[in-house]
Scaffold this active site. Structure first.
Site, PDB file in Angstrom:
ATOM      1  N   GLU A  56    -134.890  81.982   3.185  1.00 61.58           N
ATOM      2  CA  GLU A  56    -134.988  81.989   4.636  1.00 61.58           C
ATOM      3  C   GLU A  56    -136.432  81.833   5.129  1.00 61.58           C
ATOM      4  OE1 GLU A  56    -132.147  84.462   6.726  1.00 61.58           O
ATOM      5  OE2 GLU A  56    -131.127  84.932   4.850  1.00 61.58           O
ATOM      6  N   ASP A  72    -124.272  85.707  12.201  1.00 63.53           N
ATOM      7  CA  ASP A  72    -125.128  85.920  11.046  1.00 63.53           C
ATOM      8  C   ASP A  72    -125.627  87.367  11.085  1.00 63.53           C
ATOM      9  OD1 ASP A  72    -126.663  85.486   8.761  1.00 63.53           O
ATOM     10  OD2 ASP A  72    -127.341  83.520   9.439  1.00 63.53           O
TER      11      ASP A  72
END
Length: 670
Positions: free
Chosen positions: A513, A308
């Site tokens: 997020e 990521d």
């Protein structure tokens, strides 16, 4: 015996041509050769610098043709909201991607780079693209074929911008709505998530019948490489905290969080992204047992594993405390491509040093590069490295917007409709004396789309082209019916106006997020006051625009109808289609709707299961067919109880069947 007359000079020239002809034949450049042959041939020609370059993914803002050429960079990405220009056209996108690609192709071996973007609900970074409902809404449709068709449309719109790779789908199984990424999850139930992995078939193409399981497959120029994320357990973190620790035993890991990966790999997914989160205290980006031991060895995944954004940096606490160790731990765990994304020279230098010191083995580097090359060969990048404008007309195409509108209709979940079964409030009449539309989300396209929409965090207002819910209502009602909009009407406004009924549209503001982590899960102010002021004065339907269930129980008695619209995207017309009865409600809750946040986490099958609206609930209008829930209204406590019982029974059956299911999945992958 006589020989034809020929000069020595001509003979030498012919021999030279023959030698040059042989030298020009390079196996890795021959599409007729098997992929494994091409990989082996190319890998054998590569230097260490070229190999580590292939493992490096950088952000477009630090990329250039010269950088690609000098460092042999294997991949570029657009981070959330990273675009070549505001309102960039397909031509601007294609020209940018090609400029980078020409730099990659000008290297000694001419290995094309692969460009990736977070097209997680349509090509959502790009202005004028079709933005589909987020996954939480698609899960409520229970429609894998719809997911596949959305994948097909998304692939075309991504290709319209010259991009061949998307970091989607997110196949997390969200077990706690307090998690800021819960809207990226299709459901709390792994079986629904497994079904919706059919979006991969839309993005990449239908996998051939005889395709070896675990080998990536991308059908052609109108398809894109997909990415199953985030491996593994990201939806189960403690208290729903993003990037936190998932505490789960082997039964829970293999029975809840792992099954969608079985399906994704069987469907030929090209890449898998590793999760920021930890599993029982071990950072996933450094988890060799699961990344290499399970994903690659047991599940036979043959595509590449990608980190990521700054993912390896987060292996240490605090992040970037020991970058060299992070590079070592991440690559040795099995990460093949590292999303750096900015300071790429530091990554390249550290990786090179670690290989030279034999801390990272050459065989590990070769495995990583082989996997990256396999995806590039499979998707035809070597034969068609440069993009063109042949797909430009696919961006925001009418047919795609109609598909998104269909997805919105099917995702809506009717949670309450009247105070008694015999007094249903919906559908609303199109012809009325006067209609009030109120609420912060009724005329706000950005709120309607949520996070990961044009910008990483989303935005407010007219962020792109689309139809707000207010505009959809106005275009749906009879032309003689006046529609009045007031975002937050006060008591005086309500007293001095006479409305036939009201539609109140409220919910959450966009987030993504960690910034979406929320322990309160309340409606954005002044949403509660809007509900009270409007619904206490006139009969009303409340539409919730949110990425998850929110606190609604205190206001439920005030309203006649309640609809969960999730994050519908650009096509708000789909909401009006169902409110006014052109289509029926078909959505079913793919998430449990809690009474109080004090109950969380709470999922179907839990011993303390006592929801406001149970998993699977979805009322139908004027229908004798009860669907899964069977409940006619929130007030019918008997039928709600039946629904809860059925949910618990279903969970028991799923648990009983778990061992057999896992065994079958494993057998299918062997």
């Amino acid at each position: 015996m006589a020989f034809p007359s020929i000069s020595w000079g001509r003979l030498l020239l012919l021999l030279c041509f023959a030698w040059v002809g042989d030298a020009e034949y390079i196996k890795y450049k021959d599409p007729k050769q098997p992929v494994n042959t091409r990989i082996k041939d190319l890998l054998g020609r590569m230097t260490l610098a070229e190999k580590i370059g292939q493992m490096t993914q950088i952000e477009r803002s630090v990329a250039s043709a010269d950088v690609m050429r000098k460092y042999f960079i294997g991949s570029i990405l657009s981070g959330g909201g990273s675009v070549p220009a505001p309102h960039a056209t397909p031509a601007i996108w294609v020209n940018m991607v090609n400029e980078f690609q020409k730099g990659a192709l000008s290297t000694r071996l001419g290995i094309p780079m692969i460009y990736g973007i977070d097209a997680v609900h349509g090509n959502n970074n790009v202005y004028n693209a079709t933005i589909f409902p987020h996954n939480v809404g698609l899960g409520a449709t229970r429609d894998p074929d719809l997911a596949r068709r959305i994948g097909e449309a998304t692939a075309l719109e991504v290709r319209a911008t010259g991009i061949p790779y998307t970091f989607a789908p997110c196949i997390a199984v969200c077990r706690d709505p307090r998690w800021g990424r819960c809207y990226e999850s299709y459901s709390e139930d792994h079986k629904i998530v497994q079904q919706m992995t059919d979006i991969i078939l839309g993005l990449q193409g239908e996998i051939p019948v005889n395709q070896t399981k675990g080998v990536p497959y991308v059908a052609g120029k109108d398809k894109v490489a997909a990415c199953a994320k985030h491996f593994v357990g990201d939806g189960g973190t403690h208290n729903g905290i993003n990037e936190n620790n998932t505490i789960v035993d082997q039964h829970g890991l293999l029975g809840i969080h792992m099954p969608p990966y079985y399906d994704s790999i069987i469907k030929g997914v090209a890449t898998v992204m590793v999760s920021y989160s930890s599993l029982n205290g071990a950072k996933m980006h450094a988890n060799h047992d699961l990344v290499t031991g399970y994903l690659k060895s047991k599940l036979h995944f043959r595509g590449f594993v990608i980190s990521d954004w700054l993912g390896i940096d987060r292996i240490t606490t605090p992040p970037d405390a020991n970058y060299t160790y992070s590079v070592q731990a991440g690559i040795n765990a099995g990460i093949d491509m590292v999303m750096v994304p900015f300071n790429f020279t530091r990554f390249i230098d550290d990786a090179t040093s670690l290989v030279n010191k034999r801390i990272i083995s050459t065989s590990r580097i070769d495995d990583a590069v082989s996997r990256i090359l396999r995806v590039k060969f499979t998707m035809g990048l070597f034969e068609n490295p440069l993009a063109d404008l042949s797909f430009a007309d696919q961006l925001g195409k009418k047919e795609h917007r109609e598909l998104a509108r269909e997805a919105v209709r099917k995702s809506l979940v009717l949670l309450k409709n009247g105070n008694t079964p015999d007094q249903q409030f919906l559908p609303l009449p199109k012809k009325a004396k006067r209609i009030l539309v109120a609420g912060s989300h009724a005329s706000n396209l950005g709120y309607q789309c949520g996070g990961w929409s044009i910008e990483w965090m989303g935005g407010s207002g007219d962020i792109t082209a689309g139809t707000t819910i207010l505009d959809a209502i106005k275009s749906t009602v009879d032309e003689s019916t006046p529609v009045v909009y007031s975002e937050n009407p006060d008591d005086s406004f309500m007293k001095n106006n006479d409305f036939s009924f009201a539609i109140v549209v409220v919910g959450e503001t966009p987030y993504a997020e960690t910034l979406g982590d929320n322990t309160d899960l309340t409606i954005l102010d002044p949403g509660p006051d809007t509900i009270r002021n409007v619904c206490s004065r006139v009969k009303c339907a409340v539409v919730i625009v949110s990425g998850r269930p929110v606190v609604i129980e205190p206001y439920l008695p005030l309203m006649e109808a309640l609809v969960a619209a999730w994050l519908p995207g650009t096509e708000g017309q789909g909401v009006a289609d169902v409110l006014f009865g052109d289509y029926g409600f078909t959505g079913k809750l793919s998430r449990t709707w809690f009474k109080s946040v004090d109950q969380l986490p709470m999922n179907v099958g839990d011993p303390h299961y006592d929801p406001l609206f149970p998993f699977g609930l979805g009322l139908a209008v004027n229908s004798s067919q009860p669907g899964f829930s069977g409940a006619k209204s929130h007030g019918d406590k008997k039928e709600i109880t039946v629904c809860v019982a059925l949910s618990l029974l279903l969970s028991m059956v799923l648990t009983f069947d778990l061992g057999i299911g896992i065994f079958q999945h494993r057998a299918a992958l062997m």
